[in-house]
Design an enzyme around this catalytic site. Structure first.
Site, mmCIF file in Angstrom:
data_model
loop_
_atom_site.group_PDB
_atom_site.id
_atom_site.type_symbol
_atom_site.label_atom_id
_atom_site.label_comp_id
_atom_site.label_asym_id
_atom_site.label_seq_id
_atom_site.Cartn_x
_atom_site.Cartn_y
_atom_site.Cartn_z
ATOM 1 N N ASP A 112 -4.305 18.874 -15.191
ATOM 2 C CA ASP A 112 -4.682 17.610 -15.540
ATOM 3 C C ASP A 112 -4.020 16.758 -17.544
ATOM 4 O O ASP A 112 -4.596 18.064 -18.028
ATOM 5 C CB ASP A 112 -5.861 16.884 -16.034
ATOM 6 C CG ASP A 112 -6.614 15.517 -16.263
ATOM 7 O OD1 ASP A 112 -5.579 14.909 -16.895
ATOM 8 O OD2 ASP A 112 -7.376 14.946 -16.110
ATOM 9 N N LYS B 35 -6.238 5.546 -19.673
ATOM 10 C CA LYS B 35 -6.340 6.475 -20.885
ATOM 11 C C LYS B 35 -5.039 5.821 -21.782
ATOM 12 O O LYS B 35 -4.401 4.960 -22.494
ATOM 13 C CB LYS B 35 -6.820 7.947 -21.004
ATOM 14 C CG LYS B 35 -8.244 7.657 -20.521
ATOM 15 C CD LYS B 35 -8.693 9.104 -20.034
ATOM 16 C CE LYS B 35 -10.549 8.988 -19.845
ATOM 17 N NZ LYS B 35 -10.076 8.250 -18.344
ATOM 18 N N TYR C 270 -12.393 18.010 -16.825
ATOM 19 C CA TYR C 270 -13.523 16.716 -16.042
ATOM 20 C C TYR C 270 -14.604 16.348 -15.179
ATOM 21 O O TYR C 270 -14.367 16.944 -14.740
ATOM 22 C CB TYR C 270 -12.418 15.946 -16.486
ATOM 23 C CG TYR C 270 -12.751 14.553 -15.884
ATOM 24 C CD1 TYR C 270 -12.434 13.701 -17.200
ATOM 25 C CD2 TYR C 270 -12.370 14.128 -14.963
ATOM 26 C CE1 TYR C 270 -13.247 12.179 -16.889
ATOM 27 C CE2 TYR C 270 -12.487 12.817 -14.176
ATOM 28 C CZ TYR C 270 -13.330 11.221 -15.572
ATOM 29 O OH TYR C 270 -13.778 10.099 -15.416
ATOM 30 N N ARG D 152 0.682 -1.059 0.177
ATOM 31 C CA ARG D 152 0.070 0.148 -0.310
ATOM 32 C C ARG D 152 0.971 1.550 0.422
ATOM 33 O O ARG D 152 0.483 2.754 -0.497
ATOM 34 C CB ARG D 152 -0.983 -0.728 1.610
ATOM 35 C CG ARG D 152 -2.164 1.558 1.613
ATOM 36 C CD ARG D 152 -2.811 0.732 2.291
ATOM 37 N NE ARG D 152 -2.851 0.493 3.296
ATOM 38 C CZ ARG D 152 -2.096 1.325 4.633
ATOM 39 N NH1 ARG D 152 -2.378 3.160 4.395
ATOM 40 N NH2 ARG D 152 -1.949 0.683 5.808
#
Length: 383
Positions: A174, A199, A102, A49
């Site tokens: 972004d 993406k 977005y 983690r």
């Protein structure tokens, strides 16, 4: 020796483990130590983690791609965005964010952050003076996208960075839409770069992932707090999938760009298309600015029809190679219209609202462009 972009993607950050051409996946959740003292000193890995060798291979590549000092990979693009925003924002802070943005970014900065006493102004960044005028004494950061994912609008990056530095504001971008193949924000002066690695970076539509790239100081601070306590770390197998995708990233982006430009030119000539939103077309009003800031296009295009929602539905339903779906950046071509979602709060009452129902966005995949163009021509006959 300084290597080229595609050579770096192939080799950088990979360890020679037993001569494996492809680094192995470390699927284990925990790591053992040789002694009490080693564990106490924090040597090596101890829990996935927080850190994992498979993730580190990917993080080294991603930091190098964006010319950043360090990177951390997250379980999704939204996990990456959320970690950054919660790290820097405090009650009473103010944010300036580009619009359109977005949907997930709008959701967290707009409606969600209100309950923490954090305010936001969504501004059209094409008007730099409006951005300057929106700055308040409690403004903490400026957030934006390299270009918008519905209308492909670009803004004067140097002007926005200049305003931010003048007022001592943090800048977050972004870069999912443009990708580091075409635009490297840190070179322009941005502080933090975020991606949905689901993406273009992954490229195969088989993984959900996100990444944050910045200075070592900023990344160490996020790693020590939000990365661990939010539990948004990327899994080792998912990291391996993104690393696999990155090996062909440069080649894929060249194909996306070449096909998208051909298709945009074809759409521009089609009488059933009212407007093509693609600033890399010479006829587009932002063409010179796009050429100045971006090396090439990506595969995202939107276009607007003369008719309304029914017209968009007819065109979309006749497409064969373009599959109906959200997201972009995979090997396959996708089509989507914001009219499918009905009312969108972000656009209500703005000049964008009447354009949404007849807008169609396509993500140009890696199929032969001639086939994709014929598919679109045939579908547009029904517009």
């Amino acid at each position: 020796m300084k290597a080229g972009f595609q050579t770096m993607l192939t080799h950088y950050g990979e360890e020679n483990i037993h001569g494996a051409v492809v680094p192995p996946i470390f699927l284990n959740s925990t790591f053992a130590h040789d002694s009490f003292e080693d564990f106490q000193a924090g040597q090596g890995y101890y829990y996935s983690r927080h850190s994992n060798p498979t993730l580190e291979v990917l993080e080294k590549k991603l930091a190098a791609m964006e010319c950043g000092e360090a990177a951390k990979v997250f379980a999704s693009g939204m996990a990456a965005i959320s970690a950054v925003l919660f790290h820097f924002l405090r009650q009473g802070d103010h944010v300036i964010c580009s619009t359109p943005t977005y949907g997930g970014t709008y959701g967290i900065l707009g409606p969600y952050m209100k309950k923490f006493g954090i305010s936001v102004d969504f501004i059209d960044f094409r008007d730099t003076e409006r951005v300057r005028a929106a700055i308040k004494p409690n403004t903490k950061l400026i957030a934006c996208e390299s270009y918008s994912t519905f209308f492909m609008e670009v803004f004067d990056v140097a002007a926005i960075i200049g305003i931010a530095k003048e007022h001592g504001l943090l800048t977050i971008v972004d870069n999912t839409c443009a990708s580091p193949a075409n635009f490297r924000p840190i070179e322009w002066g941005f502080d933090i770069v975020i991606h949905s690695a689901s993406k273009y970076l992954g490229g195969h539509s088989d993984v959900i992932a996100g990444v944050v790239i910045s200075s070592k100081e900023i990344m160490e601070s996020i790693e020590q707090i939000e990365y661990g306590i939010f539990g948004g770390a990327l899994g080792p197998f998912e990291a391996w999938l993104v690393t696999r995708g990155i090996r062909t990233f440069g080649l894929r982006m060249k194909q996306h760009a070449d096909s998208a430009l051909q298709i945009a030119k074809m759409l521009e000539e089609n009488s059933n298309v009212a407007r093509v939103n693609f600033p890399f077309l010479p006829s587009h009003e932002q063409h010179e600015l796009a050429k100045k800031q971006f090396d090439a296009p990506s595969g995202l295009i939107s276009f607007e029809l003369h008719g309304g929602k029914a017209s968009a539905a007819r065109v979309i339903n006749r497409l064969k190679y373009f599959k109906i779906g959200v997201s972009w950046g995979g090997f396959e071509s996708l089509v989507y219209s914001p009219g499918m979602h009905g009312e969108n709060e972000q656009f209500t009452g703005t000049p964008y609202e009447p354009r949404m129902e007849h807008l169609i966005r396509i993500s140009v995949g890696l199929e032969d462009p001639a086939d994709l163009m014929e598919d679109l021509r045939s579908a547009l006959e029904s517009a």
